[in-house]
Scaffold this active site. Structure first.
Site, short mmCIF file in Angstrom:
data_model
loop_
_atom_site.label_atom_id
_atom_site.label_comp_id
_atom_site.label_asym_id
_atom_site.label_seq_id
_atom_site.Cartn_x
_atom_site.Cartn_y
_atom_site.Cartn_z
N GLU A 17 0.69 -1.36 0.05
CA GLU A 17 -0.18 -0.01 0.19
C GLU A 17 0.74 1.11 0.04
OE1 GLU A 17 -3.63 1.85 2.69
OE2 GLU A 17 -3.36 -0.44 2.20
N ASP A 126 -2.99 -3.02 3.22
CA ASP A 126 -3.54 -3.04 4.57
C ASP A 126 -4.77 -3.86 4.83
OD1 ASP A 126 -1.55 -1.59 5.50
OD2 ASP A 126 -2.93 0.31 5.38
N ASP A 128 -7.44 -4.22 6.33
CA ASP A 128 -8.80 -3.70 6.62
C ASP A 128 -9.76 -3.37 5.25
OD1 ASP A 128 -7.83 -1.47 5.58
OD2 ASP A 128 -7.59 -0.46 7.33
N TYR A 344 -0.25 -3.20 13.60
CA TYR A 344 -1.10 -2.41 12.48
C TYR A 344 -2.16 -1.47 13.47
CZ TYR A 344 -4.03 -0.99 8.93
OH TYR A 344 -4.84 -0.38 7.75
N CYS A 808 -66.86 43.17 -18.91
CA CYS A 808 -65.91 43.23 -17.94
C CYS A 808 -66.26 45.08 -17.65
CB CYS A 808 -64.40 43.34 -18.31
SG CYS A 808 -63.24 43.91 -17.16
N CYS A 811 -62.68 47.00 -18.46
CA CYS A 811 -62.36 47.26 -19.59
C CYS A 811 -63.16 47.42 -20.60
CB CYS A 811 -61.41 45.99 -19.90
SG CYS A 811 -60.00 45.54 -18.87
N CYS A 833 -61.93 38.02 -18.58
CA CYS A 833 -61.79 39.07 -19.50
C CYS A 833 -60.44 38.94 -20.37
CB CYS A 833 -61.27 40.32 -18.50
SG CYS A 833 -61.05 41.82 -19.61
N CYS A 838 -56.01 42.14 -17.03
CA CYS A 838 -57.00 42.29 -16.10
C CYS A 838 -57.43 40.99 -15.18
CB CYS A 838 -58.35 42.76 -17.14
SG CYS A 838 -59.91 43.11 -15.94
#
EC number: 5.6.2.1
Length: 928
Positions: A17, A126, A128, A344, A808, A811, A833, A838
């Protein structure tokens, strides 16, 4: 010496490693053959050692080289690696790949070249889970160059002759399950870390002044699934201290002095918080002060030596005894291991195998000037000091507990920390093999006026392991002799007060204990998580190794805590660690764990993003808001769809500082394609649901939340919709809601009515709140009457004209009749409308109920006319379209054209100054 590997010798490629481990292994194995030769590989740091050796009686030509930790990195595909390239939520499922980074290509080439010439591959990584994962990275490279390799695993725990020769003569196969567990952990950490880190950083970094110097543009607000729960322990203790309110208490103390010494007696009640009660009891004792001895107990007590040394205990004890950080402890321990002085250092095991030759390990220490005499006593049967080590109950099946592997009286190149750590390992091991300390403990109980008091004393009869383990103490006081029934008047009898105190800040040993108990990280990674908290400025550590959160660390934890999600608690990560352990023993598959963990964490992520205002509030408690341009603040970057205008960038959902939502192109300012969402929205968030209809895709649906006051009462405030144009419900909601200044059409013509002009030119802020019960006029000229719902209606005098058309009143234009498509009102008619700016709206049945009907009711002709008007108005609106999101040269060519969420073009310019490049809400003349 022959190095050619001829004569039938097997060529064996050995990979360690680290370069130092490769050299140690080569030196140990080459001694019987008379030495080795060394040459450079492609990487000058990873040399190749050659020598002859025999494995199982077979002649082998050994080549030993190394990697430098992980050979490969897990990363996202290139298109997801840039921070603004995608929605952070996409990272939970974005493609990932494992590849060799550029700085390790030379190591890769060395492995490939040597593997092509070898028959065996022996892995000395290693022992692990992390080492097993690196082993499979080496396998991928070497097997890719030579698929006929016979692959073996060497398992060892110390770089000493006995261990290395034993390992090479008993080769094993690599464990794929261990490698899979690490793969799962790497992918989970990458996806969770990247998504939350991008989310936090883009949300908060530019919004607040995080650095007093102002140089905080490169700050990364990282999130780690182990890092954050670790921070949570620190913040939780800090909050506990802050929340503590000191409270006064009272206690009665008593002492008695005789010729043999002084005994201090404590009150059995401990203390009382009520002063009056304490005074009453104290006065009773003062009035009748005679003390009577009620009980005297003498018993033997044992203080047992510690369990064999695991990694977490090594870190905790080094922190407690020497104030060494866990990160530095592991660095020094690794150096001692690589030099062959200790076993280790990354192990969870705290019991020795029955096959371990403990006496030989002790015998190596008899020459030491400090503890050598104790080691000799330990081996002497007549001293009766030996005791087999206790079983701590943990065995990782990979390595023994940490113990000395080679004698040293102190190397010349050792620092003080090397000496301290080696001494701790040796003394701990000798203590484990020793008898417990023996003491005689005496407890005396007395009665004064009905109140009970006691005192304890201890005498150590045999120190045993305490003779060598100087880090432990077992003191005590010697009590005078008392007999049951003896009476005496106390020398002192006092009522004393005190104040409650909060617990102290977490020390590093305490923090490691919390992490270990909660299952956060592994023995090999805990120190790294703590270091990252300090590096990221989430926490600080004082001279007593006690941790406090910084403002930044506390603000982040507070924000997530306010959301109600325990992302800073250890439970989620503890479950993940348990799942990864299940992968390593084969009870769960890697894919199963990945799917479950990522699904759970993505749900947490989406919830956190939907409640990001909590993070803002928490950060605002500690930091001032930034004065940077808001455009730089990526408050919410959520991809919605590809941009159909430029065909190069994505369109994303964003909330502006004013609270409005928009969907814009990332290619801005080159591409100005934008979809303005209605100002009646109080919230919007992109989901992971894709619209099956709209193109170009994918088009992600958006979860909308409308303000109740701004939409009709029978519509839901929550709606999952699509802005691609297929969502009729969303279109209705858009048409029924005001867009404000963003959705205004071209500047009104001069011949428009004063009423309409007044509506258009009103304040863009005042015009937002649409009334959904406006005035209504029929075109038959009848006088309107206001009904209880607020509508005006005209009484018809003849049935033939009963179907007057709705007009309306703002308008003065005829309304169009539409049909609702929502779940609650499907098929129900309403008037709208024709003018998009509007906000007029009225339900057809409300209008009908407000006016008397003729016998014939409403005629079909009126509805047909309304439909024709609607179609005409819709066609008229579409007539000027010249592309989505671009400036056009059609109608109102001098203005800007955007695309509304209904899919229809919106033209306009600033009605304050007339500039076509912006709207009134961002006009520099606004408010003048």
């Amino acid at each position: 010496m022959h190095h050619g590997g001829g004569g039938g010798a097997i060529r064996v490629l050995n990979v360690a490693e680290k370069p130092s481990v490769a050299k140690s292994v080569a030196e140990i194995l080459s001694r019987p053959s008379g030495g080795m030769r060394s040459r450079e590989g492609r990487s000058r740091y990873n040399r190749v050692f050659e020598f002859d050796y025999s494995i199982g009686g077979r002649a082998c030509h050994m080549l030993v080289t190394s990697v430098t930790g992980h050979l490969m990195e897990l990363e996202f595909d290139d298109r997801f690696r840039r921070w603004h390239s995608c929605d952070p939520a996409d990272l939970f499922h974005a493609p990932v790949r494992k590849s060799v980074p550029q700085d390790k290509q030379d190591i890769k080439r060395t492995l490939e070249e040597e593997a092509r010439k070898c028959q065996w591959l022996v892995l000395w990584l290693d022992c692990d889970r992390e080492g097993e994962n690196i082993a499979y990275e080496v396998i991928d490279i070497c097997a890719g160059a030579n698929s006929r390799l016979n692959i073996w695993r060497a398992r060892f725990s110390a770089l000493i002759d006995r261990e290395i020769h034993e390992a090479v003569q008993h080769l094993d196969r690599p464990n794929k399950l261990f490698a899979d567990a690490v793969d799962a952990r790497q992918e989970i950490d990458l996806r969770i870390g990247a998504s939350f880190t991008r989310f936090q950083t883009m949300l908060l970094k530019d919004a607040f002044v995080l650095d007093d110097t102002g140089d905080d543009r490169n700050i990364i607000l990282s999130y780690g699934p182990c890092q954050f729960p670790t921070l949570g322990f620190i913040v939780e203790r800090f909050w506990e201290i802050q929340a503590h309110e000191p409270e006064e208490f009272w206690t009665i103390n008593c002492s008695h002095t005789s010729d043999e010494g002084t005994a201090s007696f404590g009150w059995i009640r401990g203390h009382l918080f009520d002063y009056s009660s304490a005074v009453v009891i104290y006065e009773m004792c003062v009035e009748e002060p005679m003390a009577t001895v009620q009980n005297v107990r003498n018993q033997e007590k044992l203080k047992y030596p510690p369990y064999p040394l695991s990694t977490i205990e090594l870190q905790k004890r080094a922190s407690r005894y020497f104030r060494m950080s866990s990160e530095h402890t592991m660095k020094v321990a690794e150096e001692l291991y690589q030099a062959g002085f200790i076993s280790y250092p990354r192990t969870e095991t705290d019991n020795f195998s029955p096959n371990t030759d403990l006496h030989s390990i002790v015998h190596e220490q008899v020459a030491h000037p400090n503890w050598g005499t104790y080691a000799q006593r330990l081996l002497d049967p007549e001293a009766r000091l030996w005791r087999n080590p206790s079983n701590g109950g943990h065995d990782d099946k990979a390595h023994p507990p940490i113990h000395p592997t080679k004698f040293s009286a102190g190397e010349t190149n050792w620092t003080d920390n090397h000496k301290k750590l080696y001494e701790l390992v040796v003394r701990h091991f000798l203590a484990c093999c020793s008898q417990p300390a023996v003491g005689a403990e005496t407890t005396v109980e007395i009665d004064i006026a009905g109140e009970q008091f006691n005192a304890s004393g201890r005498v150590v009869l045999a120190k045993n392991y305490l003779d060598v383990y100087r880090f432990d103490s077992w003191g005590g006081t010697l009590l005078p002799t008392y007999i049951i029934g003896q009476q005496f008047v106390p020398t002192t009898l006092t009522l004393d007060s005190g104040m409650t105190r909060p617990p102290p800040l977490l020390a590093e040993a305490d923090l490691l204990g919390c992490m270990d108990k909660a299952g956060i990280g592994t023995d090999a990674t805990m120190h790294d998580h703590i270091k990252k908290l300090l590096d990221r400025c989430y926490a600080t550590k004082d001279a007593n190794t006690r941790f406090s959160p910084t403002n930044l660390g506390e603000a982040l934890v507070m924000g997530y805590d306010e959301m109600g999600y325990e992302l800073w608690k250890p439970y989620l990560r503890s479950m993940m660690e348990a799942d990864m352990k299940s992968v390593s023993i084969g009870t769960k598959s890697k894919s199963e764990v990945l799917e479950n963990c990522l699904q759970q964490m993505k749900a947490c992520f989406l919830d956190a993003r939907a409640n990001k205002v909590k993070l803002f509030d928490a950060m605002g408690t500690f930091f001032a808001r930034s004065s940077r341009p808001v455009n730089e603040t990526q408050n919410s970057i959520e991809t919605v769809r590809p941009c159909a205008a430029c065909n190069e960038s994505e369109m994303f959902l964003k909330q502006r500082p004013t609270g409005e939502f928009m969907v814009g192109c990332r290619g801005f300012p080159q591409c100005r394609n934008v979809v303005w969402l209605p100002r009646s929205l109080s919230g919007a968030a992109v989901t992971d649901q894709v619209c099956p209809t709209c193109a170009p895709g994918p088009v992600y649906k958006i979860q909308f939340k409308f303000r109740r006051r701004d939409i009709p009462p029978n519509f839901d405030v929550d709606h999952l919709g699509c802005i691609g144009g297929c969502d009729d419900i969303l279109k209705e909601l858009m048409e029924l809601s005001r867009f404000g200044s963003h959705s205004q059409t071209a500047t009104p013509a001069r011949n428009q009515s004063q009423t309409a002009s007044g509506v258009r030119q009103g304040s863009s802020r005042q015009d937002l709140h649409t009334s959904f019960h406006p005035a209504v006029q029929f075109t038959n000229g009848q006088t309107p009457v206001v009904n209880p719902q607020g509508f005006r209606s005209t009484h018809t005098q003849s049935s033939g004209n009963a179907s007057g058309q709705v007009q309306c009143t703002s308008c003065r234009e005829p309304c169009v009749l539409r049909t609702a498509n929502t779940e609650a009102n499907r098929g129900r008619k309403f008037y709208k409308c024709q003018n998009l700016a509007c906000g007029f709206f009225a339900w057809e049945d409300d209008v009908e109920n407000s006016a008397p009907r003729g016998r014939g009711g409403r005629g079909r002709g009126g509805r047909s006319s309304s439909r024709q008007s609607s179609a005409s108005a819709s066609a008229g609106r579409r007539g000027g379209t010249q592309g989505r999101g671009r400036r056009g040269r059609g109608r109102n060519a001098d203005g800007m054209m955007f695309v509304a969420a209904t899919g229809e073009p919106v033209y306009g310019s600033c009605f304050i100054c007339g500039d076509p490049t912006h709207f009134a809400n961002v006009c520099p003349n606004l408010g003048r």
